[in-house]
Design a protein around this motif. Structure first.
Motif, PDB file in Angstrom:
ATOM      1  N   LEU A 115      65.688   8.107  68.202  1.00 44.32           N
ATOM      2  CA  LEU A 115      64.422   7.393  68.210  1.00 44.32           C
ATOM      3  C   LEU A 115      64.303   6.314  69.375  1.00 44.32           C
ATOM      4  O   LEU A 115      65.286   5.750  69.547  1.00 44.32           O
ATOM      5  CB  LEU A 115      64.008   6.926  66.810  1.00 44.32           C
ATOM      6  N   ASP A 116      63.115   6.069  70.020  1.00 42.71           N
ATOM      7  CA  ASP A 116      63.062   5.363  70.991  1.00 42.71           C
ATOM      8  C   ASP A 116      62.783   3.914  70.294  1.00 42.71           C
ATOM      9  O   ASP A 116      62.481   3.815  69.017  1.00 42.71           O
ATOM     10  CB  ASP A 116      61.924   5.511  72.188  1.00 42.71           C
ATOM     11  N   SER A 117      62.733   2.838  71.138  1.00 34.10           N
ATOM     12  CA  SER A 117      62.666   1.376  70.587  1.00 34.10           C
ATOM     13  C   SER A 117      61.424   1.257  69.800  1.00 34.10           C
ATOM     14  O   SER A 117      61.507   0.497  68.806  1.00 34.10           O
ATOM     15  CB  SER A 117      62.901   0.255  71.419  1.00 34.10           C
ATOM     16  N   GLY A 118      60.240   1.698  70.228  1.00 34.00           N
ATOM     17  CA  GLY A 118      59.107   1.398  69.500  1.00 34.00           C
ATOM     18  C   GLY A 118      58.899   2.341  68.334  1.00 34.00           C
ATOM     19  O   GLY A 118      58.612   1.789  67.528  1.00 34.00           O
ATOM     20  N   THR A 119      59.400   3.418  68.191  1.00 34.22           N
ATOM     21  CA  THR A 119      59.221   4.334  67.252  1.00 34.22           C
ATOM     22  C   THR A 119      59.999   3.900  66.033  1.00 34.22           C
ATOM     23  O   THR A 119      59.733   3.535  64.939  1.00 34.22           O
ATOM     24  CB  THR A 119      59.626   5.637  67.384  1.00 34.22           C
ATOM     25  N   ALA A 120      61.319   3.364  66.489  1.00 32.82           N
ATOM     26  CA  ALA A 120      62.301   2.569  65.422  1.00 32.82           C
ATOM     27  C   ALA A 120      61.446   1.497  64.982  1.00 32.82           C
ATOM     28  O   ALA A 120      61.904   1.207  63.665  1.00 32.82           O
ATOM     29  CB  ALA A 120      63.607   2.266  66.050  1.00 32.82           C
ATOM     30  N   ALA A 121      60.981   0.573  65.705  1.00 33.66           N
ATOM     31  CA  ALA A 121      60.362  -0.666  65.105  1.00 33.66           C
ATOM     32  C   ALA A 121      59.228  -0.428  64.172  1.00 33.66           C
ATOM     33  O   ALA A 121      59.435  -1.017  63.217  1.00 33.66           O
ATOM     34  CB  ALA A 121      60.038  -1.458  66.399  1.00 33.66           C
ATOM     35  N   GLY A 122      58.359   0.572  64.584  1.00 35.55           N
ATOM     36  CA  GLY A 122      57.424   1.335  63.706  1.00 35.55           C
ATOM     37  C   GLY A 122      57.867   1.648  62.356  1.00 35.55           C
ATOM     38  O   GLY A 122      57.282   1.405  61.320  1.00 35.55           O
ATOM     39  N   LEU A 128      59.623  -0.661  55.837  1.00 29.35           N
ATOM     40  CA  LEU A 128      59.939  -1.938  54.984  1.00 29.35           C
ATOM     41  C   LEU A 128      58.615  -2.904  54.820  1.00 29.35           C
ATOM     42  O   LEU A 128      58.717  -3.899  54.353  1.00 29.35           O
ATOM     43  CB  LEU A 128      60.740  -2.688  55.895  1.00 29.35           C
ATOM     44  N   THR A 129      57.501  -2.321  54.960  1.00 26.60           N
ATOM     45  CA  THR A 129      56.064  -2.948  54.944  1.00 26.60           C
ATOM     46  C   THR A 129      56.183  -4.356  55.634  1.00 26.60           C
ATOM     47  O   THR A 129      55.639  -5.039  54.443  1.00 26.60           O
ATOM     48  CB  THR A 129      55.634  -2.982  53.346  1.00 26.60           C
ATOM     49  N   GLN A 130      56.610  -4.531  56.575  1.00 27.71           N
ATOM     50  CA  GLN A 130      56.574  -5.796  57.309  1.00 27.71           C
ATOM     51  C   GLN A 130      55.569  -5.636  58.396  1.00 27.71           C
ATOM     52  O   GLN A 130      56.382  -5.386  59.503  1.00 27.71           O
ATOM     53  CB  GLN A 130      57.863  -6.419  57.421  1.00 27.71           C
ATOM     54  N   SER A 131      54.547  -5.976  58.407  1.00 28.03           N
ATOM     55  CA  SER A 131      53.543  -5.904  59.623  1.00 28.03           C
ATOM     56  C   SER A 131      53.878  -6.668  60.617  1.00 28.03           C
ATOM     57  O   SER A 131      53.512  -6.185  61.696  1.00 28.03           O
ATOM     58  CB  SER A 131      51.980  -5.957  59.089  1.00 28.03           C
ATOM     59  N   ALA A 132      54.580  -7.933  60.132  1.00 25.61           N
ATOM     60  CA  ALA A 132      54.765  -8.739  61.325  1.00 25.61           C
ATOM     61  C   ALA A 132      55.692  -8.147  62.484  1.00 25.61           C
ATOM     62  O   ALA A 132      56.030  -8.639  63.660  1.00 25.61           O
ATOM     63  CB  ALA A 132      55.615 -10.065  61.063  1.00 25.61           C
ATOM     64  N   ILE A 133      56.540  -7.268  62.108  1.00 26.03           N
ATOM     65  CA  ILE A 133      57.594  -6.360  62.823  1.00 26.03           C
ATOM     66  C   ILE A 133      56.803  -5.698  64.082  1.00 26.03           C
ATOM     67  O   ILE A 133      56.990  -5.920  65.112  1.00 26.03           O
ATOM     68  CB  ILE A 133      58.204  -5.348  62.263  1.00 26.03           C
ATOM     69  N   ILE A 134      55.663  -5.387  64.138  1.00 27.95           N
ATOM     70  CA  ILE A 134      54.764  -4.867  64.961  1.00 27.95           C
ATOM     71  C   ILE A 134      54.564  -5.779  66.127  1.00 27.95           C
ATOM     72  O   ILE A 134      54.713  -5.396  67.204  1.00 27.95           O
ATOM     73  CB  ILE A 134      53.430  -4.437  64.319  1.00 27.95           C
ATOM     74  N   GLY A 135      54.224  -7.020  65.557  1.00 30.82           N
ATOM     75  CA  GLY A 135      53.950  -8.018  66.744  1.00 30.82           C
ATOM     76  C   GLY A 135      55.356  -8.514  67.463  1.00 30.82           C
ATOM     77  O   GLY A 135      55.268  -8.706  68.588  1.00 30.82           O
ATOM     78  N   THR A 136      56.300  -8.966  66.720  1.00 34.30           N
ATOM     79  CA  THR A 136      57.703  -9.322  67.227  1.00 34.30           C
ATOM     80  C   THR A 136      58.278  -8.187  68.016  1.00 34.30           C
ATOM     81  O   THR A 136      58.773  -8.642  69.051  1.00 34.30           O
ATOM     82  CB  THR A 136      58.481  -9.835  66.078  1.00 34.30           C
ATOM     83  N   GLY A 162      54.703   4.903  64.461  1.00 34.75           N
ATOM     84  CA  GLY A 162      55.742   4.653  63.263  1.00 34.75           C
ATOM     85  C   GLY A 162      55.320   4.216  62.166  1.00 34.75           C
ATOM     86  O   GLY A 162      55.525   4.350  60.814  1.00 34.75           O
ATOM     87  N   TYR A 163      54.598   3.079  62.508  1.00 33.93           N
ATOM     88  CA  TYR A 163      53.760   2.266  61.047  1.00 33.93           C
ATOM     89  C   TYR A 163      52.981   3.031  60.630  1.00 33.93           C
ATOM     90  O   TYR A 163      52.956   2.988  59.230  1.00 33.93           O
ATOM     91  CB  TYR A 163      53.277   0.760  61.601  1.00 33.93           C
ATOM     92  N   ALA A 164      51.862   3.387  61.040  1.00 33.97           N
ATOM     93  CA  ALA A 164      50.902   4.252  60.244  1.00 33.97           C
ATOM     94  C   ALA A 164      51.418   5.338  59.513  1.00 33.97           C
ATOM     95  O   ALA A 164      51.039   5.438  58.498  1.00 33.97           O
ATOM     96  CB  ALA A 164      50.025   4.874  61.532  1.00 33.97           C
ATOM     97  N   GLY A 558      62.219  -7.096  64.182  1.00 36.56           N
ATOM     98  CA  GLY A 558      61.595  -6.192  65.232  1.00 36.56           C
ATOM     99  C   GLY A 558      62.397  -6.353  66.763  1.00 36.56           C
ATOM    100  O   GLY A 558      62.667  -5.519  67.218  1.00 36.56           O
ATOM    101  N   PRO A 559      62.579  -7.567  67.235  1.00 36.20           N
ATOM    102  CA  PRO A 559      63.447  -7.645  68.296  1.00 36.20           C
ATOM    103  C   PRO A 559      64.525  -7.335  68.375  1.00 36.20           C
ATOM    104  O   PRO A 559      65.272  -6.903  69.470  1.00 36.20           O
ATOM    105  CB  PRO A 559      62.924  -9.323  68.746  1.00 36.20           C
ATOM    106  N   ILE A 560      65.312  -7.463  67.126  1.00 37.39           N
ATOM    107  CA  ILE A 560      66.757  -7.191  67.066  1.00 37.39           C
ATOM    108  C   ILE A 560      66.795  -5.517  67.323  1.00 37.39           C
ATOM    109  O   ILE A 560      67.716  -5.090  68.156  1.00 37.39           O
ATOM    110  CB  ILE A 560      67.217  -7.606  65.855  1.00 37.39           C
ATOM    111  N   ILE A 561      65.960  -4.940  66.596  1.00 42.32           N
ATOM    112  CA  ILE A 561      65.961  -3.145  66.632  1.00 42.32           C
ATOM    113  C   ILE A 561      65.623  -2.869  68.157  1.00 42.32           C
ATOM    114  O   ILE A 561      66.326  -1.983  68.886  1.00 42.32           O
ATOM    115  CB  ILE A 561      64.830  -2.846  65.788  1.00 42.32           C
ATOM    116  N   VAL A 562      64.675  -3.397  68.781  1.00 43.42           N
ATOM    117  CA  VAL A 562      64.462  -3.329  70.144  1.00 43.42           C
ATOM    118  C   VAL A 562      65.658  -3.567  71.112  1.00 43.42           C
ATOM    119  O   VAL A 562      65.733  -2.807  71.796  1.00 43.42           O
ATOM    120  CB  VAL A 562      63.070  -4.010  70.672  1.00 43.42           C
TER     121      VAL A 562
END
Length: 568
Positions: A115-122, A128-136, A162-164, A558-562
């Motif tokens: 998975l790329d960084s974006g898909t993994a973060a999503g 983990l139902t943490q919407s704030a990850i999308i922003g960070t 990924g989030y949706a 979020g930033p750590i995964i990216v």
């Protein structure tokens, strides 16, 4: 279909209330020991009805969730602050275990499925139902070096994809885990365990379910006939009542007729005394008066009032109940007696030597006229338990929303507390304040239950309506792989965290263990389902502690995964 779609476009709130009605209807379906519940049912119906493209202002979800979480905090405030102790450390560690396990699960999934960084973060944001990850995560992607703007845009889109795809089960999974799967595996009855915990937290006084009542009432009336040997004969009724604390002679029957009680009435042999007071106290007083119990005369009516007064007269603070009665219970004919003393939300054991502190609630029982004579000598009447203090309620909500605006940085990563956590904090404080200052912050149980249940129902319904269309489209485009990865990210951390919390961290109470699972991944719908099953506020403490930690740590992921995936 077009007619329905047009109707929902004109009035989207029709769709919302249909979602609530059908969601709670299918939530009643029982298969064996499995009951879906209204929360999960509403979420599923929201996804289905959301296929009509219902557009509801996101602010509706925000404000109703704020009302829900404020009411939860208000109800759990006294227990929360009373339960803070060294045990909190294990609960904090439980949240760390959950969030770290979630991070590791996402990184392993990204590695195995490229998975790329974006898909993994999503995947992390939804699973983990943490919407704030999308922003960070989106901010972290924008700052990546050596990556084209087109690639960055694609990765940021994949965060949303990924989030949706994973958010629906990310919300539904914790509901199933804490309200059905884990309790079934452990053979726990959530309601029974919640009642046990409430019993422990309320000093052995059981919490009653709707329709239940304690048949062994503390307050009783009994009739006694005075024998010629009684030491009460010849004494006036006012003097006799002055010696009594938690009982009083409230009626005299002589020769078959009720005697009007005043200062001139003196007791005679053969009088039938109607004594009212606490069950255990009556027996001791009457036995010493040489009298025999008789049946109450048929058709006897005795009207009395329970009135709660908040002790705030400085001349009485620090004195015993016996001293207070001697100083205040003057010129009362039938007598006033103490039937309860509440301190910090808990009833106290009544004795003559019990010392009253400021803001204790003293419940007096007797005739309204007699209570009126002495009320001003004790303190203010407790505000009605059926009225809401809208001043403090409004200020509490304002404070919660303001707290939610607070943001700070951890290792350069912006973190916002959020309105949910803010209103939880303010609700906890106002609930605790109410237990200490009884005339402030009144929010009746019926009102707080409505805010909690209706606020939650609207929140979950809007979540389903908003997430439904996008999630279905993304599943069609990306196949089922991402969906199954979302299931894994949702379930695996919960299982690992539960067993570590229960067996290693020794969080053995079932309600606290389940609340840690929900709070450790900031699963609001899961917590709501647990509250629904528990039927009381016992899960609030463990959820609140883990929820606070999870909100911060999950936001940082979020930033750590990216960062980790982009360097591989």
């Amino acid at each position: 279909m077009n007619i329905i779609q047009n109707l929902f476009a004109i009035s989207p709130y029709i769709a919302l209330f249909i979602t609530l009605a059908l969601g709670y209807l299918i939530g009643k379906i029982t298969i064996g020991r499995f009951v879906l519940g209204g929360v999960a049912g509403t979420l599923l119906m929201g996804v289905l009805i959301g296929q009509f493209g219902v557009q509801i202002d996101p602010g509706v979800k925000t404000i109703f969730f704020a009302l829900f979480i404020y009411a939860v905090g208000y109800q759990g405030g006294p227990q929360f602050f009373g339960a803070l102790n060294f045990k909190t450390i294990n609960i904090l560690l439980s949240a760390v275990v959950m969030t770290v396990t979630g991070l590791i699960t996402v990184l392993v999934a990204a590695k195995l499925f490229s998975l790329d960084s974006g898909t993994a973060a999503g995947l992390a944001a939804g699973g983990l139902t943490q919407s704030a990850i999308i922003g960070t995560a989106g901010d972290a992607i924008a700052k990546l070096g050596g990556v084209t703007e087109e690639a960055k845009s694609l990765m940021q889109t994949n965060v949303a994809v990924g989030y949706a795809v994973t958010y629906i089960f990310g919300s539904l999974g914790p509901i199933l885990m804490v309200s059905w799967l884990i309790p079934t595996f452990m053979k726990w009855d959530i309601r029974e365990e919640a009642l046990k915990l409430a019993d422990e937290m309320s000093d052995g006084k059981p919490e009653l379910a709707p329709g239940e009542f304690n048949a062994m009432t503390d307050l009783v009336s009994r009739a006694y006939k005075l024998s010629p040997e009684s030491k009460l004969i010849g004494r006036d009724i006012q003097a006799v009542n002055a010696d009594l604390l938690d009982v009083a002679i409230e009626m005299i029957s002589r020769d078959g007729h009720s005697v009007e009680i005043d200062k001139s009435v003196r007791l005679q042999a053969g009088d039938i005394l109607v004594v009212t007071g606490r069950r255990q106290a009556i027996a001791g007083h009457v036995e010493s008066a040489h009298s025999e119990e008789v049946a109450l005369p048929e058709g006897t009516v005795l009207i009395e009032e329970n009135r709660q007064l908040v002790a705030n007269d400085n001349q009485l603070i620090g004195k015993s109940l016996a001293q207070i009665k001697a100083e205040t219970n003057l010129d009362t004919y039938r007598g006033i007696y103490v039937t309860d003393v509440i301190r910090g939300g808990h009833s106290q054991h009544i004795t003559a030597d019990f010392v009253v502190k400021k803001d204790d609630i003293i419940q007096l029982t007797g005739s309204a006229k007699d209570i009126n004579r002495i009320e001003k000598n004790i303190g203010k009447r407790l505000v009605s338990v059926f009225s809401t203090d809208y001043v403090l309620f409004g200020l509490g909500m304002v404070a919660g929303l303001l707290i939610g605006l607070i943001n700070f940085k951890i290792a350069g990563i912006p973190v916002t507390i959020g309105s949910g956590a803010g209103c939880l904090i303010s609700g906890l404080f106002v609930g605790w304040l109410r237990s200490r200052k009884p005339n402030m912050g009144s929010l009746p149980l019926g009102a707080s239950n409505f805010l909690r249940d209706f606020g939650l129902a609207v929140f979950v319904g809007v979540v389903g309506l908003q997430a439904g269309p996008q999630a279905i489209d993304m599943v069609k485009e990306n196949g089922l792989t991402l969906l199954f990865l979302g299931v894994a990210v949702t379930i695996i951390p919960q299982i690992i965290s539960f067993f570590i919390s229960y067996y290693v961290l020794k969080i053995k109470n079932p309600i606290e263990a389940l609340a840690c699972v929900a709070g450790g991944r900031s699963a609001n719908p899961g917590f709501a389902a647990l509250l629904e099953k528990a039927g009381n506020a016992t899960p609030v403490f463990a959820f609140t502690v883990t929820y606070a930690i999870a909100n911060v740590l999950l936001t940082l992921w979020g930033p750590i995964i990216v960062g980790i995936i982009s360097t591989q």
